[in-house]
Design an enzyme around this catalytic site. Sequence first.
Site, PDB file in Angstrom:
ATOM      1  CE1 TYR A  61     -30.621 -16.704  51.361  1.00 18.47           C
ATOM      2  CE2 TYR A  61     -30.531 -18.007  49.345  1.00 18.47           C
ATOM      3  CZ  TYR A  61     -31.220 -17.569  50.461  1.00 18.47           C
ATOM      4  OH  TYR A  61     -32.499 -18.011  50.679  1.00 18.47           O
ATOM      5  CG  ASN A 109     -29.891 -11.390  59.416  1.00 18.10           C
ATOM      6  OD1 ASN A 109     -30.323 -10.773  60.373  1.00 18.10           O
ATOM      7  ND2 ASN A 109     -30.680 -12.088  58.615  1.00 18.10           N
ATOM      8  CE1 TYR A 125     -44.759 -13.891  48.512  1.00 14.73           C
ATOM      9  CE2 TYR A 125     -42.617 -14.863  48.015  1.00 14.73           C
ATOM     10  CZ  TYR A 125     -43.965 -14.695  47.721  1.00 14.73           C
ATOM     11  OH  TYR A 125     -44.502 -15.328  46.639  1.00 14.73           O
TER      12      TYR A 125
HETATM   13  N1  UFG Z   1     -34.372 -13.143  35.663  1.00 18.71           N
HETATM   14  C1  UFG Z   1     -34.371 -12.391  34.494  1.00 18.71           C
HETATM   15  N2  UFG Z   1     -34.634 -11.063  34.602  1.00 18.71           N
HETATM   16  C2  UFG Z   1     -34.892 -10.446  35.783  1.00 18.71           C
HETATM   17  C3  UFG Z   1     -34.896 -11.220  36.978  1.00 18.71           C
HETATM   18  C4  UFG Z   1     -34.627 -12.565  36.871  1.00 18.71           C
HETATM   19  O1  UFG Z   1     -34.120 -12.896  33.409  1.00 18.71           O
HETATM   20  O2  UFG Z   1     -35.109  -9.220  35.790  1.00 18.71           O
HETATM   21  C5  UFG Z   1     -34.122 -14.578  35.569  1.00 18.71           C
HETATM   22  C6  UFG Z   1     -32.924 -15.022  36.375  1.00 18.71           C
HETATM   23  O3  UFG Z   1     -31.758 -14.902  35.592  1.00 18.71           O
HETATM   24  C7  UFG Z   1     -33.313 -16.469  36.699  1.00 18.71           C
HETATM   25  C8  UFG Z   1     -34.821 -16.441  36.778  1.00 18.71           C
HETATM   26  O4  UFG Z   1     -35.233 -15.244  36.118  1.00 18.71           O
HETATM   27  O5  UFG Z   1     -32.937 -17.289  35.632  1.00 18.71           O
HETATM   28  C9  UFG Z   1     -35.338 -16.407  38.199  1.00 18.71           C
HETATM   29  O6  UFG Z   1     -34.669 -15.360  38.882  1.00 18.71           O
HETATM   30  P1  UFG Z   1     -35.104 -14.876  40.340  1.00 18.71           P
HETATM   31  O7  UFG Z   1     -34.197 -13.735  40.673  1.00 18.71           O
HETATM   32  O8  UFG Z   1     -36.568 -14.649  40.380  1.00 18.71           O
HETATM   33  O9  UFG Z   1     -34.832 -16.125  41.259  1.00 18.71           O
HETATM   34  P2  UFG Z   1     -33.471 -16.955  41.454  1.00 18.71           P
HETATM   35  O10 UFG Z   1     -33.691 -18.270  40.772  1.00 18.71           O
HETATM   36  O11 UFG Z   1     -32.264 -16.196  41.086  1.00 18.71           O
HETATM   37  O12 UFG Z   1     -33.438 -17.026  43.023  1.00 18.71           O
HETATM   38  C10 UFG Z   1     -34.091 -18.025  43.728  1.00 18.71           C
HETATM   39  C11 UFG Z   1     -34.406 -17.540  45.138  1.00 18.71           C
HETATM   40  C12 UFG Z   1     -33.142 -17.335  45.904  1.00 18.71           C
HETATM   41  C13 UFG Z   1     -32.308 -18.581  45.836  1.00 18.71           C
HETATM   42  C14 UFG Z   1     -32.026 -18.930  44.400  1.00 18.71           C
HETATM   43  C15 UFG Z   1     -31.219 -20.185  44.268  1.00 18.71           C
HETATM   44  O13 UFG Z   1     -35.140 -16.340  45.093  1.00 18.71           O
HETATM   45  O14 UFG Z   1     -33.464 -17.042  47.247  1.00 18.71           O
HETATM   46  O15 UFG Z   1     -33.262 -19.144  43.740  1.00 18.71           O
HETATM   47  O16 UFG Z   1     -30.548 -20.187  43.035  1.00 18.71           O
HETATM   48  F1  UFG Z   1     -31.130 -18.407  46.456  1.00 18.71           F
END
Ligand code: UFG
Length: 329
Positions: free
Chosen positions: A141, A92, A11
């Site tokens: 991670y 990895n 990506y």
């Molecule tokens: N969320 C929802 N519903 C969903 C998916 C996500 O409510 O179906 C919320 C999550 O709880 C979070 C926010 O949307 O509060 C963002 O979630 P993402 O999964 O899109 O992204 P993250 O913040 O969890 O993850 C990102 C990067 C990771 C990194 C992380 C660090 O994608 O690689 O931030 O915390 F490790």
Amino acid sequence: MKVLVVGGAGYIGSHCVRQLVAAGHEPVVVDNLVFGHRQAVAPEIPFYTDHLGNVDAMRKILAEEKIELVMHFAAFAYVGESVEKPLKYYDNNFIATLRLLEAMLTEGVKKFVFSSTCATYGVPPSLPIVETMPQAPINPYGQTKLDVENALKALAHSDGLSFAAFRYFNAAGAATDGSIGEDHNPETHLIPLVIDAAMGKRENIKIFGTDYDTPDGTCLRDYVHVDDLSRAHIAVFDKLGTPGTGCFYNLGTGTPYSVREVIEAVEKVSGKKVNIVEVERRAGDPPALYADSSKAKNGLGWKVEFDSVEKIVETAWAWHSSHPNGFSD
Ligand code: UFG
């Protein structure tokens, strides 16, 4: 400059390859295509289907292609999976990266740009996050990324490596011409999942937790456009001239958006209503993460072009609506 882009079919890597070409550089891509897509890279760009941990293969490519600098995007990045299968992540993200660095140093290639993450900070003591804050990852991670950061510091000292590590916040969006974008399998990220719901590919979007200590009770994140991220990787080239030096930069817009605000942005851009289901918190989600990126702005002249989540969602919507099955279309 001749640049090896490891994970260049993924990506963020694939967007960076396009930015490198636009800036007049010559990218060469290595990707084992476990998560990457061959179609994400233009056919005229030299492409090797290899694993970064294969020292002999990497040495051969570095030498034959006369590579001057390596960018490394290839990593497993599912936080939840990293808790379930830490060995996979250490193997990895950490061990294979050490092998790549070994190949580079053997061939005398000493410039390195590394994709790190805000997950190295864990739950920050205050906000916004600055680079000098303590790093205390709360999952394997984030730990593997921090382990690489520490290895880079040691190699700068021992071998004269010159490196930059970027700590990404939430990468999002797609190329403005709609030709490449996000295509993860499985998809776990908020913006593509809300878009799927708006397109009718999912029945609803689940909000993970509505009782956080945030203005609307949902998590705050700092969404940064993938092309803005990519431009920082090129802006840092000038800093990589001095052997034995390294620098760390946060990359985020600095503006936090809640989960509800992201859903509203998708509804506005798409003109579709999304069904919301409120569920329990997702384990391991910090309530709020957003960046102070002054260091990148002042030090690299980095500017955020996509300065609102709506602008980012517009590009993601264009990609997903023209490629409902991702690169299979
Ligand atoms: N969320 C929802 N519903 C969903 C998916 C996500 O409510 O179906 C919320 C999550 O709880 C979070 C926010 O949307 O509060 C963002 O979630 P993402 O999964 O899109 O992204 P993250 O913040 O969890 O993850 C990102 C990067 C990771 C990194 C992380 C660090 O994608 O690689 O931030 O915390 F490790």
